[in-house]
Design an enzyme around this catalytic site. Structure first.
Site, PDB file in Angstrom:
ATOM      1  N   ASN A  20       0.883  -1.212   0.086  1.00  0.00           N
ATOM      2  CA  ASN A  20       0.095  -0.004  -0.006  1.00  0.00           C
ATOM      3  C   ASN A  20       0.882   1.097   0.083  1.00  0.00           C
ATOM      4  OD1 ASN A  20       0.606   0.866   2.769  1.00  0.00           O
ATOM      5  ND2 ASN A  20      -0.116  -1.203   3.222  1.00  0.00           N
ATOM      6  N   ASP A  32      -3.897  -6.807   5.123  1.00  0.00           N
ATOM      7  CA  ASP A  32      -4.777  -7.740   5.840  1.00  0.00           C
ATOM      8  C   ASP A  32      -4.670  -9.057   5.271  1.00  0.00           C
ATOM      9  OD1 ASP A  32      -5.991  -5.890   7.716  1.00  0.00           O
ATOM     10  OD2 ASP A  32      -7.025  -5.011   5.981  1.00  0.00           O
ATOM     11  N   LYS A  75      10.058 -15.999 -10.995  1.00  0.00           N
ATOM     12  CA  LYS A  75       9.163 -14.821 -11.407  1.00  0.00           C
ATOM     13  C   LYS A  75       7.843 -15.487 -12.224  1.00  0.00           C
ATOM     14  CE  LYS A  75       9.159 -11.108 -14.655  1.00  0.00           C
ATOM     15  NZ  LYS A  75       9.778 -10.358 -15.476  1.00  0.00           N
ATOM     16  N   PHE A 117      -4.669   2.847  14.864  1.00  0.00           N
ATOM     17  CA  PHE A 117      -4.761   3.970  13.718  1.00  0.00           C
ATOM     18  C   PHE A 117      -5.907   3.535  12.830  1.00  0.00           C
ATOM     19  CE2 PHE A 117      -1.971   7.734  13.025  1.00  0.00           C
ATOM     20  CZ  PHE A 117      -1.102   7.396  14.267  1.00  0.00           C
ATOM     21  N   LYS A 160     -13.249  -0.638  15.426  1.00  0.00           N
ATOM     22  CA  LYS A 160     -12.061  -1.234  15.637  1.00  0.00           C
ATOM     23  C   LYS A 160     -11.553  -0.979  17.056  1.00  0.00           C
ATOM     24  CE  LYS A 160     -10.718  -0.947  10.762  1.00  0.00           C
ATOM     25  NZ  LYS A 160     -10.041  -0.256   9.591  1.00  0.00           N
ATOM     26  N   LYS A 176     -10.954  -4.185  19.146  1.00  0.00           N
ATOM     27  CA  LYS A 176      -9.456  -4.331  19.436  1.00  0.00           C
ATOM     28  C   LYS A 176      -8.927  -4.072  20.803  1.00  0.00           C
ATOM     29  CE  LYS A 176      -8.415  -3.918  14.417  1.00  0.00           C
ATOM     30  NZ  LYS A 176      -7.528  -3.924  13.281  1.00  0.00           N
TER      31      LYS A 176
HETATM   32  O1  PMT Z   1       2.667   6.236   6.318  1.00  0.00           O
HETATM   33  P1  PMT Z   1       2.119   7.487   5.821  1.00  0.00           P
HETATM   34  O2  PMT Z   1       2.336   7.677   4.484  1.00  0.00           O
HETATM   35  O3  PMT Z   1       2.468   8.770   6.526  1.00  0.00           O
HETATM   36  O4  PMT Z   1       0.649   7.234   6.026  1.00  0.00           O
HETATM   37  C1  PMT Z   1      -0.167   7.349   7.288  1.00  0.00           C
HETATM   38  C2  PMT Z   1      -1.127   6.418   7.565  1.00  0.00           C
HETATM   39  C3  PMT Z   1      -2.296   6.589   6.425  1.00  0.00           C
HETATM   40  C4  PMT Z   1      -0.548   4.807   7.177  1.00  0.00           C
HETATM   41  C5  PMT Z   1      -1.490   6.335   8.950  1.00  0.00           C
HETATM   42  O5  PMT Z   1      -2.258   7.500   9.328  1.00  0.00           O
HETATM   43  C6  PMT Z   1      -2.712   4.961   9.166  1.00  0.00           C
HETATM   44  O6  PMT Z   1      -3.854   5.544   9.168  1.00  0.00           O
HETATM   45  N1  PMT Z   1      -2.117   4.098   9.436  1.00  0.00           N
HETATM   46  C7  PMT Z   1      -3.229   2.957  10.003  1.00  0.00           C
HETATM   47  C8  PMT Z   1      -3.269   2.116   8.519  1.00  0.00           C
HETATM   48  C9  PMT Z   1      -4.120   0.828   8.618  1.00  0.00           C
HETATM   49  O7  PMT Z   1      -3.284  -0.225   8.280  1.00  0.00           O
HETATM   50  O8  PMT Z   1      -5.487   1.225   8.909  1.00  0.00           O
HETATM   51  P2  PMT Z   1      -6.417  -0.155   9.342  1.00  0.00           P
HETATM   52  O9  PMT Z   1      -7.724   0.526   9.608  1.00  0.00           O
HETATM   53  O10 PMT Z   1      -6.379  -1.237   7.927  1.00  0.00           O
HETATM   54  O11 PMT Z   1      -6.077  -0.987  10.570  1.00  0.00           O
HETATM   55  C10 PMT Z   1      -6.419  -0.519  11.725  1.00  0.00           C
HETATM   56  C11 PMT Z   1      -5.197  -0.584  12.826  1.00  0.00           C
HETATM   57  O12 PMT Z   1      -4.927  -2.229  12.908  1.00  0.00           O
HETATM   58  C12 PMT Z   1      -3.717  -0.288  12.474  1.00  0.00           C
HETATM   59  O13 PMT Z   1      -3.289   0.526  13.858  1.00  0.00           O
HETATM   60  C13 PMT Z   1      -2.857  -1.360  11.999  1.00  0.00           C
HETATM   61  O14 PMT Z   1      -1.655  -1.016  12.145  1.00  0.00           O
HETATM   62  C14 PMT Z   1      -3.768  -2.432  12.771  1.00  0.00           C
HETATM   63  N2  PMT Z   1      -3.494  -3.641  11.881  1.00  0.00           N
HETATM   64  C15 PMT Z   1      -4.321  -3.940  10.662  1.00  0.00           C
HETATM   65  C16 PMT Z   1      -4.229  -5.149   9.839  1.00  0.00           C
HETATM   66  C17 PMT Z   1      -3.378  -6.098  10.644  1.00  0.00           C
HETATM   67  N3  PMT Z   1      -3.248  -7.254  10.049  1.00  0.00           N
HETATM   68  N4  PMT Z   1      -2.668  -6.145  11.760  1.00  0.00           N
HETATM   69  C18 PMT Z   1      -2.646  -4.908  12.439  1.00  0.00           C
HETATM   70  O15 PMT Z   1      -2.171  -4.714  13.535  1.00  0.00           O
END
Ligand code: PMT
Length: 400
Positions: free
Chosen positions: A211, A280, A290, A324, A338, A342
């Site tokens: 991403n 995810d 490849k 986040f 979330k 979580k």
């Molecule tokens: O890195 P930048 O370019 O500065 O951009 C910042 C950002 C957009 C990446 C940041 O502000 C942000 O939103 N980070 C979280 C991105 C994310 O994965 O969001 P999510 O809604 O999919 O996940 C929710 C939370 O679960 C996040 O804290 C993530 O770290 C965590 N997660 C998600 C999936 C997974 N398998 N394990 C996790 O721990």
């Protein structure tokens, strides 16, 4: 925001060394950050760079003489010292170091320094033998004991041809240490675990699922926490960003690698902030070679990665856990979900896909959601400022 150098009064002292040209860049960076910078040059510094260069950048007259008066006939070196929030001397020569260590005051800069009561970042830069000279080292140690923050010079090939310590650190690093000096130390003794950046889930040796996370948000949190005295571990996916100063940086590629490292450090952390954009899903199989394009249709089978944050929520003891949420719609609904699922103390939600927020930008527009169902929308601001607000709210949670 409690910290940063925006609107702070900074005095930049410039001495006569070849690295004086770098202090021009330092001044430019400080001005860009919104600092009000005044410059004092020694007579010898003028042999290397003209005051006009500094004046053009900071928009005010440079002080070069002890006997200069301000517009209102005030004595400049006293007034500037009283108004300064912090001082940075870059480059600092053996001469100024010797004078400061012994309380000598015979020119504008050294006299000004005897009046300063605020934090000072001293950046020695000189020939290696001069730097390693016993008297110079003795003086530096004395200044450290007096409370100066001494930024050690970098090693490398110097202008005089010799290779060794003596090079002025990059202006960005000098500014970073200045910001640290100005920040409150309210995270002293706290162990802070931060994740940042994307993960990469390999399809074959040359392709992966990922991403656009640049890591800027997570790195800003790590830097801000370090500035405030925290002991910071940063677990990061691949980014182009330089390692933050004084932070333990652990690089990973995949979500699984990130999980292993996060779980390893989790028990030893007081505060956990998960800014990383973790994939995810990952490809179910990773091809050894490849994948060729001969097949008209290649189906990619995916399987779910572990939700690291959810697992942390399950294991959480007496820790503050912050997640986040990156959403493209219904920010409040999904972020709240979330937060609950979580078991988080706070979640910072951002709508991604806008030029001034989310992935890749220098700024972000976040809404903070709390366990008691309250929320706090934040204006668009740079990611460093967002990071400090997050830390402010975390400290409030810890102290409530
Ligand atoms: O890195 P930048 O370019 O500065 O951009 C910042 C950002 C957009 C990446 C940041 O502000 C942000 O939103 N980070 C979280 C991105 C994310 O994965 O969001 P999510 O809604 O999919 O996940 C929710 C939370 O679960 C996040 O804290 C993530 O770290 C965590 N997660 C998600 C999936 C997974 N398998 N394990 C996790 O721990």
């Amino acid at each position: 925001m409690k910290t940063g150098i925006n609107k702070k009064n900074i005095v930049l002292g410039v001495c006569g060394g070849i690295a004086a040209y770098k202090s021009v860049e330092l001044l430019r960076l400080l001005i860009k950050q919104g600092a009000n910078v005044r410059v004092i040059m020694t007579q010898n510094a003028r042999e290397f760079v003209g005051p006009l260069t500094f004046e053009a950048l900071c928009g005010q007259a440079v002080c070069t003489s002890l006997f200069e008066k301000g517009a209102d006939a005030s004595i400049k070196h006293i007034e500037w010292a009283e108004q300064a929030d912090a001082v940075v001397i870059a480059p600092a020569t053996a001469n100024i170091i010797g004078k400061l260590a012994n309380g000598l005051a015979d020119d504008a800069l050294s006299t000004f320094m005897t009046v300063v009561t605020r934090p000072v970042v001293l950046c020695p830069s000189m020939n290696t033998h001069m730097y390693e000279n016993k008297a110079v080292q003795r003086n530096i140690e004395r200044l450290k004991a007096d409370g100066y923050f001494v930024l050690e010079p970098e090693s490398g090939k110097l202008a005089c041809g010799i290779t060794g310590p003596g090079r002025l650190p990059e202006p960005m690093d000098i500014m970073d240490r200045l910001m640290r000096c100005l920040a409150p130390k309210d995270l002293e003794g706290k162990r802070v675990l931060v994740t940042a950046g994307p993960t990469r889930e390999p399809i074959d040796p040359v392709r992966f699922i990922s991403n656009p996370s640049s890591g800027k948000m997570g790195y800003a949190v790590a830097r801000a926490a370090e500035h405030r005295g925290g002991r910071v571990v940063l677990i990061t996916g691949p980014t182009d960003l330089p390692d933050p100063n004084n932070v333990t940086v652990i690089g990973v590629q995949t979500a699984r690698e990130m999980g292993v490292k996060v779980f390893e450090h989790f028990d030893h952390s007081d505060i956990i902030i998960k800014a990383a954009a973790v994939s995810d899903f990952r490809p179910r199989d990773q091809a050894d070679q490849k994948i060729k394009k001969e097949n008209d249709q290649e189906l990619l089978a995916l399987e779910k990665n572990q939700d690291i944050l959810k697992e942390l929520g399950r294991r959480k003891k007496d820790q503050v856990l912050v997640g986040f949420a990156a959403e493209t719609e219904n920010l409040e609904k999904y972020a709240q979900k979330k937060l609950v699922e979580k078991n988080l103390d706070m979640i910072a939600g951002n709508l991604v896909g806008h030029p001034s927020a989310g992935f890749g930008s220098d700024t972000n527009e976040m809404t903070l959601f709390f366990k008691d169902e309250t929320k706090e929308p934040l204006a668009v601001m740079d990611k460093e400022a967002v990071a400090h607000i997050l830390l402010d709210r975390i400290l409030t949670l810890m102290n409530s």
